[in-house]
Design a protein around this motif. Structure first.
Motif, PDB file in Angstrom:
ATOM      1  N   UNK A  47     -78.959 -15.249 -14.057  1.00 57.68           N
ATOM      2  CA  UNK A  47     -78.525 -16.526 -14.629  1.00 57.68           C
ATOM      3  C   UNK A  47     -77.814 -16.320 -15.956  1.00 57.68           C
ATOM      4  N   UNK A  48     -78.329 -15.434 -16.810  1.00 62.84           N
ATOM      5  CA  UNK A  48     -77.683 -15.146 -18.090  1.00 62.84           C
ATOM      6  C   UNK A  48     -76.292 -14.558 -17.878  1.00 62.84           C
ATOM      7  N   UNK A  49     -76.177 -13.657 -16.916  1.00 65.53           N
ATOM      8  CA  UNK A  49     -74.896 -13.034 -16.619  1.00 65.53           C
ATOM      9  C   UNK A  49     -73.898 -14.064 -16.091  1.00 65.53           C
ATOM     10  N   UNK A  50     -74.371 -14.942 -15.221  1.00 60.76           N
ATOM     11  CA  UNK A  50     -73.490 -15.988 -14.691  1.00 60.76           C
ATOM     12  C   UNK A  50     -73.068 -16.953 -15.793  1.00 60.76           C
ATOM     13  N   UNK A  51     -73.987 -17.329 -16.667  1.00 61.07           N
ATOM     14  CA  UNK A  51     -73.666 -18.237 -17.769  1.00 61.07           C
ATOM     15  C   UNK A  51     -72.607 -17.616 -18.670  1.00 61.07           C
ATOM     16  N   UNK A  52     -72.739 -16.329 -18.964  1.00 59.98           N
ATOM     17  CA  UNK A  52     -71.745 -15.653 -19.794  1.00 59.98           C
ATOM     18  C   UNK A  52     -70.395 -15.618 -19.080  1.00 59.98           C
ATOM     19  N   UNK A  53     -70.402 -15.357 -17.785  1.00 60.83           N
ATOM     20  CA  UNK A  53     -69.153 -15.352 -17.021  1.00 60.83           C
ATOM     21  C   UNK A  53     -68.477 -16.706 -17.030  1.00 60.83           C
ATOM     22  N   UNK A  54     -69.261 -17.773 -16.845  1.00 61.67           N
ATOM     23  CA  UNK A  54     -68.689 -19.119 -16.878  1.00 61.67           C
ATOM     24  C   UNK A  54     -68.170 -19.467 -18.266  1.00 61.67           C
ATOM     25  N   UNK A  55     -68.860 -19.035 -19.306  1.00 61.59           N
ATOM     26  CA  UNK A  55     -68.392 -19.282 -20.675  1.00 61.59           C
ATOM     27  C   UNK A  55     -67.065 -18.573 -20.924  1.00 61.59           C
ATOM     28  N   UNK A  56     -66.976 -17.336 -20.450  1.00 64.99           N
ATOM     29  CA  UNK A  56     -65.725 -16.586 -20.609  1.00 64.99           C
ATOM     30  C   UNK A  56     -64.593 -17.261 -19.839  1.00 64.99           C
TER      31      UNK A  56
END
Length: 77
Positions: A47-56
């Motif tokens: 989830x943290x990795x996906x959130x960072x990807x969406x933020x980017x």
């Protein structure tokens, strides 16, 4: 067919003691407690990795939108 695999871990004494107490308090096997903890950890990492990807992606989309807005203003001026 066996669906579980055995692993061996080396952990600090304090953590081991805390796991034993938690397993006893929850009336749960230490292996099940460890499995649940690792599952939660992997889910959070994903989830943290996906959130960072969406933020980017959002930052990239905003930069592109700003660039195209600026170009449209130049064309219309």
């Amino acid at each position: 067919m066996r669906t579980k695999r055995k692993i061996s871990l080396t952990i600090d004494t304090e953590l081991f003691d805390a796991i034993e107490k938690a397993a006893e308090a929850l009336n749960m096997a230490k292996s099940q407690l460890a499995q649940d903890a690792l599952t939660l950890w992997l889910r959070k990492r994903t989830e943290d990795s996906m959130a960072e990807g969406y933020s980017e992606m959002a930052r990239e989309d905003k930069a592109f939108a700003d660039m195209t807005l600026s170009a449209q203003k130049e064309i219309l001026s």
